[in-house]
Structures are given as structure tokens and as C-alpha cells.
Design an enzyme around this catalytic site. Structure first.
Site, PDB file in Angstrom:
ATOM      1  N   ASP A  82       0.854  -1.194   0.000  1.00 31.35           N
ATOM      2  CA  ASP A  82       0.000   0.000   0.000  1.00 31.35           C
ATOM      3  C   ASP A  82       0.896   1.252   0.000  1.00 31.35           C
ATOM      4  OD1 ASP A  82      -2.423   1.392   0.201  1.00 31.35           O
ATOM      5  OD2 ASP A  82      -2.414   1.348   2.391  1.00 31.35           O
ATOM      6  N   HIS A  83       0.646   2.168  -0.911  1.00 33.29           N
ATOM      7  CA  HIS A  83       1.398   3.435  -0.986  1.00 33.29           C
ATOM      8  C   HIS A  83       2.926   3.237  -0.984  1.00 33.29           C
ATOM      9  CE1 HIS A  83      -2.146   6.008  -0.638  1.00 33.29           C
ATOM     10  NE2 HIS A  83      -2.584   5.177   0.273  1.00 33.29           N
ATOM     11  N   GLY A 209      -9.201   5.618   1.570  1.00 31.99           N
ATOM     12  CA  GLY A 209      -9.870   6.410   2.606  1.00 31.99           C
ATOM     13  C   GLY A 209     -11.337   6.074   2.741  1.00 31.99           C
TER      14      GLY A 209
HETATM   15  O1  G3H Z   1      -2.524   4.725   3.698  1.00 34.94           O
HETATM   16  C1  G3H Z   1      -2.612   4.865   4.902  1.00 34.94           C
HETATM   17  C2  G3H Z   1      -2.932   3.715   5.756  1.00 34.94           C
HETATM   18  O2  G3H Z   1      -4.079   3.950   6.536  1.00 34.94           O
HETATM   19  C3  G3H Z   1      -1.783   3.210   6.571  1.00 34.94           C
HETATM   20  O3  G3H Z   1      -1.084   4.113   7.310  1.00 34.94           O
HETATM   21  O4  G3H Z   1       1.447   3.930   7.411  1.00 34.94           O
HETATM   22  O5  G3H Z   1       0.104   4.514   9.457  1.00 34.94           O
HETATM   23  O6  G3H Z   1       0.062   2.212   8.535  1.00 34.94           O
HETATM   24  P1  G3H Z   1       0.200   3.678   8.216  1.00 34.94           P
HETATM   25  P1  13P Z   2      -8.912   4.611   5.777  1.00 30.85           P
HETATM   26  O1  13P Z   2      -7.991   5.417   6.661  1.00 30.85           O
HETATM   27  O2  13P Z   2     -10.127   5.384   5.434  1.00 30.85           O
HETATM   28  O3  13P Z   2      -9.211   3.286   6.353  1.00 30.85           O
HETATM   29  O4  13P Z   2      -8.127   4.389   4.387  1.00 30.85           O
HETATM   30  C1  13P Z   2      -7.206   3.351   4.219  1.00 30.85           C
HETATM   31  C2  13P Z   2      -6.416   3.479   2.953  1.00 30.85           C
HETATM   32  O5  13P Z   2      -6.797   4.137   2.005  1.00 30.85           O
HETATM   33  C3  13P Z   2      -5.145   2.748   2.893  1.00 30.85           C
HETATM   34  O6  13P Z   2      -4.443   2.985   1.713  1.00 30.85           O
HETATM   35 ZN    ZN Z   3      -4.510   4.899   0.891  1.00 31.66          ZN
END
Ligand code: G3H
Ligand code: 13P
Ligand code: ZN
Length: 284
Positions: A82-83, A209
């Protein structure tokens, strides 16, 4: 059932007109909650690890935990970054067995984002993995910005068409009014923009999100063309709610299993409810 790629589950979602939940995982209880929910719902599922997850648990533990779940699972599971922030990081994830990576180049200019994402896409595809890109900026709910500033960060449909074509991504994360973290009010999504992006782009669209977004808006987004929906915050909230409840009811409880067990059940209930809302239940 072995790991599958994002492309495979997205193709099925396209056929069945539903969305697949992408749930963030950080520890064993979260992995178990998500996979048990998927099994019970008979739903394909995406487990994803963020920057924070990789720092907290480490890539070895994340991949080992998800692999352990996959060994006994009977539903399609994608392991997704993720990201992702760099070429090197995405490569490391592919080496460790992720079947899909996101490269988030949204902070770069359009040409830079295209070039950087394409570089990751070429290797990911050569290795049989999938890639998600991001265009427009999906901020956090804590970002203090005005409505005009917010609109300026939204995904431009023209740019989306060019981005997808030139970067060759398998899925596109769009900025249409959602944000990471808990919302202060009710999020208002730009569905016209989403529909326009969907008209221009053949690639599946991703809604980040999504925690706290009203069910009606989620249904509408899926109807328009969203096929991957990210949930993290509501899982975190469920976990914490479970822990707080146990410690409230049994202040002297000191057995981690008795504290985290109920937290896992809280998370599982949330994940199952999302799978039903997304229409992925019964599709595995
Ligand atoms: O993309 C954001 C996610 O909610 C994860 O964030 O890096 O704090 O785990 P995190
Ligand atoms: P939320 O913070 O809304 O759960 O979003 C998660 C998200 O987009 C992780 O990439
Ligand atoms: Zn995200």
C-alpha cells in the site's frame, strides 16, 4: 489456494460488478481476522501492508504471516503493498512474494509520476505481479485544507487517461473527496468526476480512505466503476474497541490472548460487513 494478483481479482470484480476489499494488516490478529472473514464470507480479498506496517512488523513477518494464512485458505488472496514510496521498496516486496504493489507517485509532477510508475510496472509485469498507481492527492483527514484547495488535489480525468495509458498500471487510485483517517464530518464524494474518469479509463479504479464513508456513497462508487476499496481506520478502531471493552469489563485481565481474542472478533465483524457492502461476499 495460492496467492493471486490484483489483475485476476479485478477481472472477476469487473465481470460481477462488485468491489474487492483491500484491508490493511499490521499483526497476526489482523491477518487472521481478515482471512477468517474472507473464508466465512466466501470472498476474494486483498491484504495490504503500508509503510507503517512494514516498519512496525517488518517485511519478513508480514509475508510469513500472510503466507501462513494462504496455505490453509480456500479463497483468492492478494498480497499488496500500500502506498509504495520507491522503486527499491517495491522491488523488495516483489522479491518477498507480494503479488501486487502500489507505487504512489502522487507527490510528483504528471510526467515524473508516469515515468516512475512505469519503471515499477515494467518489472512487476515481467515478474507476473500487478501494480496500482495514484493520480491526484488523497490526503489525511487531519490535513487542514479549504474546499477549493481540496478540489485542486482531485484527479483530473484528462490526466488520468494519459497516466493509465503511459504508466500501464493495472489499477488507478483516484482522489475524489476521500481521505485517510477518521472523518470529522460526512465526506462528500465527487461522483461526476469519478464517472468521467471511468469513461476515459478502462483500468479498474481504487477508492482509498473508505473508512467512515456512508454505505450509500460506497454503493454508488461501485456502481460507477470502483473495484478496489481500501479500509484501515475502521479495523484499527475495531481492534481498539475490543481491547478497551475487555479491560473495562475485566480490569485485572493480564492474558494477552483474552485481550486480543475479542479484538480479533471485533475486526472480523467489520471486515465481513464491508465484504457484504462491497458485494464481494459469495464471489470466491
Ligand atoms: O494509507 C494509509 C494507511 O491507513 C496506513 O497508514 O502507514 O500509518 O500504517 P500507516
Ligand atoms: P482509511 O484510513 O479510510 O481506512 O483508508 C485506508 C487506505 O486508504 C489505505 O491505503
Ligand atoms: Zn490509501
Amino acid at each position: 489456494m495460492p496467492f493471486v494478483t490484483l489483475r485476476e481479482v479485478m477481472a472477476e470484480a469487473e465481470r460481477g460488478q462488485y468491489a474487492v476489499g483491500a484491508f490493511n494488516t499490521n499483526n497476526m490478529e489482523i491477518v487472521q481476522a481478515i482471512v477468517e472473514a474472507a473464508e466465512e464470507e466466501r470472498a476474494p480479498v486483498i491484504l495490504q501492508a503500508s509503510q507503517g506496517a512494514l516498519t512496525y512488523a517488518g517485511i519478513r513477518y508480514i509475508t510469513a504471516m500472510v503466507r501462513a494464512a494462504v496455505e490453509t485458505s480456500t479463497v483468492p488472496i492478494v498480497l499488496h503493498l500500500d502506498h509504495g514510496t520507491s522503486f527499491e521498496q517495491t522491488m523488495l516486496c516483489l522479491k518477498y512474494g507480494f503479488t501486487s504493489v502500489m507505487f504512489d507517485g502522487s507527490k510528483y509532477s504528471l510526467p515524473e509520476n508516469i515515468a516512475l510508475t512505469r519503471k515499477v510496472a515494467d518489472v512487476a509485469h515481467a515478474m507476473g505481479a500487478s501494480i496500482e498507481g495514484e493520480l491526484g492527492k488523497i490526503g489525511g483527514t487531519e490535513d487542514d485544507i479549504t474546499v477549493d484547495e481540496r478540489d485542486a488535489l482531485f484527479t483530473d480525468p484528462n490526466e488520468a487517461e494519459q497516466f493509465v495509458l503511459e504508466s500501464t498500471v493495472d489499477a488507478l487510485a483516484v482522489a475524489i473527496g476521500t481521505a485517510h483517517g477518521p472523518y470529522k464530518g460526512v465526506p462528500v464524494l465527487d461522483f461526476e468526476r469519478l464517472a468521467e474518469i471511468n469513461r476515459r479509463v478502462m483500468t479498474p479504479l481504487v477508492l482509498h480512505g473508505a473508512s467512515g464513508v456512508p454505505s450509500e456513497s460506497i454503493r454508488k462508487a461501485i456502481e460507477i466503476g470502483v473495484q478496489k476499496i481500501n479500509i484501515d481506520t475502521e479495523i484499527r478502531q475495531a481492534f481498539t474497541r475490543g481491547v478497551q471493552q475487555v479491560l473495562h469489563d475485566q480490569p485485572n485481565q493480564f492474558d494477552p490472548r483474552k485481550i486480543l481474542g475479542p479484538a480479533k472478533e471485533e475486526m472480523k465483524a467489520i471486515v465481513k460487513a464491508k465484504m457484504r457492502l462491497f458485494g464481494s461476499s459469495g464471489k470466491a
